[in-house]
Design a protein around this motif. Structure first.
Motif, PDB file in Angstrom:
ATOM      1  N   ALA B  95      37.583  41.833  38.625  1.00 14.29           N
ATOM      2  CA  ALA B  95      38.652  42.184  39.573  1.00 14.29           C
ATOM      3  C   ALA B  95      38.101  42.790  40.857  1.00 14.29           C
ATOM      4  O   ALA B  95      38.823  42.887  41.852  1.00 14.29           O
ATOM      5  N   ARG B 112      45.425  42.063  39.099  1.00  9.72           N
ATOM      6  CA  ARG B 112      44.034  41.572  39.068  1.00  9.72           C
ATOM      7  C   ARG B 112      43.273  42.187  37.908  1.00  9.72           C
ATOM      8  O   ARG B 112      42.494  41.513  37.235  1.00  9.72           O
ATOM      9  N   GLU B 113      43.492  43.480  37.681  1.00  8.33           N
ATOM     10  CA  GLU B 113      42.725  44.163  36.629  1.00  8.33           C
ATOM     11  C   GLU B 113      43.200  43.757  35.239  1.00  8.33           C
ATOM     12  O   GLU B 113      42.388  43.627  34.321  1.00  8.33           O
TER      13      GLU B 113
END
Ligand SMILES: [Ca+2]
Lengths: 225, 225
Positions: B95, B112-113
Motif C-alpha cells: 500500500a 489500499r491498506e
C-alpha cells in the motif's frame, strides 16, 4: 570502534527542562538508538540491491521469531525472545558490525562489544540499564531456550538472504562450505526443522556453485593455512 | 499501490523441494517482508541525513515499547505490544506509506491498506494468516490497552525525530500546529507522562519556529479552505 562523533545524538537538541531525569535518560538512549539504522551488515537485501542495516535486520529477526517459534526445539516465551532480538545488536552502534567471514573483523570483537555495552546501556536509568544489559548477556550466552532459538534465527536470516541473492556473503573470500556449515549448526541447535530446511538451502547453494567447497588442507586457498 | 513487480521475492529462487508446504509458506512471507526495508517514510533519521524506512521505524517502536511501557496509562503485556508494532506497517509493502501531513496521500489509505492485507497475510499458512491479520486489526482499532499504547508510541517516534531534526516533516505544507496537536493527542491517550513530554517538545518546536501556527480560517494558506 566506529568513526562516529563522540557526542550523543540527543546533543543535537537539548531536551526541554520539563522532562524529568528518568524519562530524559530513556529518551537519550532512544535517540542514540537511531544510530543502529546506520550500521551496515555484510548481507545484501533480497528486495533491492543494497546492504542491510542492523535495525532492519533486528526487525526481520523479531518477525521470524514470531512466525517460526512453533519450530523451537524447546518451548519458548515469544515475547521474551522478541526482546532479545530487538536488543541483540545494539552494541554495534559503537562496536560496528563484525562480518563473520572476515577473519580480521572478528579479532577483538568480544572486547569491542563489551566496551560498547559499557558505554551504551548506562545511558538508561540504572535499573533499566541492568535489565537491558541482562537481555544482551542472555542472548550472547545462548544458555536459555529463548536465547538459543534467537541465535539460530540470527544465523538463518542472513543465510536466507544469501540464498535469495544467489550467493551474497557466501562469495566472500573467507566463506567456505565448512564455515557456512558452522553457521548452520546454530540453526540446528535452535530447531531441528529449521536446521533441515537450512541444510536443504545450503546443499542447493553448493549445487548451484554459490558456496565454495573447502580448499584442500595446506593449499594456497586454505584460509587457515 | 506501489510500483514493485507483481512477482514475489521468493520467486527470485525456487525453494528446495524438501521444504514442506507450511514452512514454505512461512519462508515465502518472511522473504516478502524484506520489502518493508524499501518503504520510505516522510521522516528523516536523526543520526544521518536520509529518510527512515518502515522496517527501521518498526524496530525503533519495538525498542520504545520495551523501554517506555512503565508509562502506559493502563497495564500492558509488553510482549504482546511488541508483536503489534512489528506487524503494524507491513501492509505498506503493497500500500506504500501515506504521509500524515499530505492530504492527497491519505485519500483512500484505508481501502489500499485493507487490499494490501488481503494480498499479504494469506501468503502465510491459514491459521497464522488469521493470527497476524488479527494483530494488525487490533493495532488499527486501538481498542485494547496494548494497541492504544502502541498507537501512541507510533505518534511519538516521528515527533522525536522531527524535533531532533529541528523541524523535519513539521515543515511540510500540510503540517500546522493543530494537525501536530492532533498527533500529540494519540500520545496523551497512551500515556499521560509521555503526552506531557510530547507537549514540552511541541511547545519547544513552536518557540523555535519549527512548527507553523494555524493559518487564519479561510485564508489562502488554510489547507482546509
Ligand atoms: Ca502506518
Amino acid at each position: 570502534m566506529d568513526d562516529s562523533p563522540a557526542d550523543l545524538i540527543i546533543d543535537l537538541n537539548p531536551l526541554p527542562d520539563e522532562i524529568d531525569d528518568r524519562l530524559r535518560a530513556q529518551l537519550t538512549f532512544i535517540a542514540e538508538a537511531d544510530r543502529l539504522k546506520t550500521i551496515l551488515r555484510a548481507s545484501g537485501l533480497a528486495a533491492v540491491e543494497r546492504r542491510e542495516n542492523d535495525a532492519e535486520h533486528s526487525w526481520h529477526l523479531a518477525l521470524m521469531v514470531l512466525l517460526l517459534a512453533e519450530y523451537a526445539n524447546e518451548p519458548i516465551d515469544v515475547g521474551h525472545a522478541m526482546k532479545l532480538v530487538i536488543i541483540h545488536d545494539m552494541v554495534e552502534i559503537y562496536a560496528g558490525d563484525s562480518p563473520v567471514f572476515d577473519p580480521a573483523a572478528v579479532v577483538g570483537q568480544v572486547e569491542r562489544e563489551v566496551a560498547a555495552a559499557e558505554r551504551l546501556f548506562p545511558l538508561l536509568p540504572e535499573d533499566q540499564a541492568r535489565e537491558i544489559r541482562a537481555l544482551w548477556d542472555e542472548f550472547e550466552a545462548a544458555e536459555t531456550p529463548e536465547a538459543r532459538f534467537c541465535k539460530g534465527i540470527d544465523r538463518l536470516e542472513p543465510m536466507l538472504l544469501n540464498w535469495l541473492n544467489r550467493g551474497g556473503t557466501w562469495r566472500m573470500p573467507g566463506a567456505t562450505e565448512s564455515k557456512i556449515r558452522g553457521r548452520e549448526a546454530g540453526v540446528v541447535a535452535a530447531s531441528t526443522t529449521l536446521g533441515k530446511a537450512t541444510d536443504a538451502i545450503v546443499r542447493n547453494g553448493i549445487a548451484n556453485g554459490w558456496i565454495r567447497p573447502d580448499p584442500a588442507p595446506g593449499s594456497d586457498s586454505d584460509p587457515d593455512a
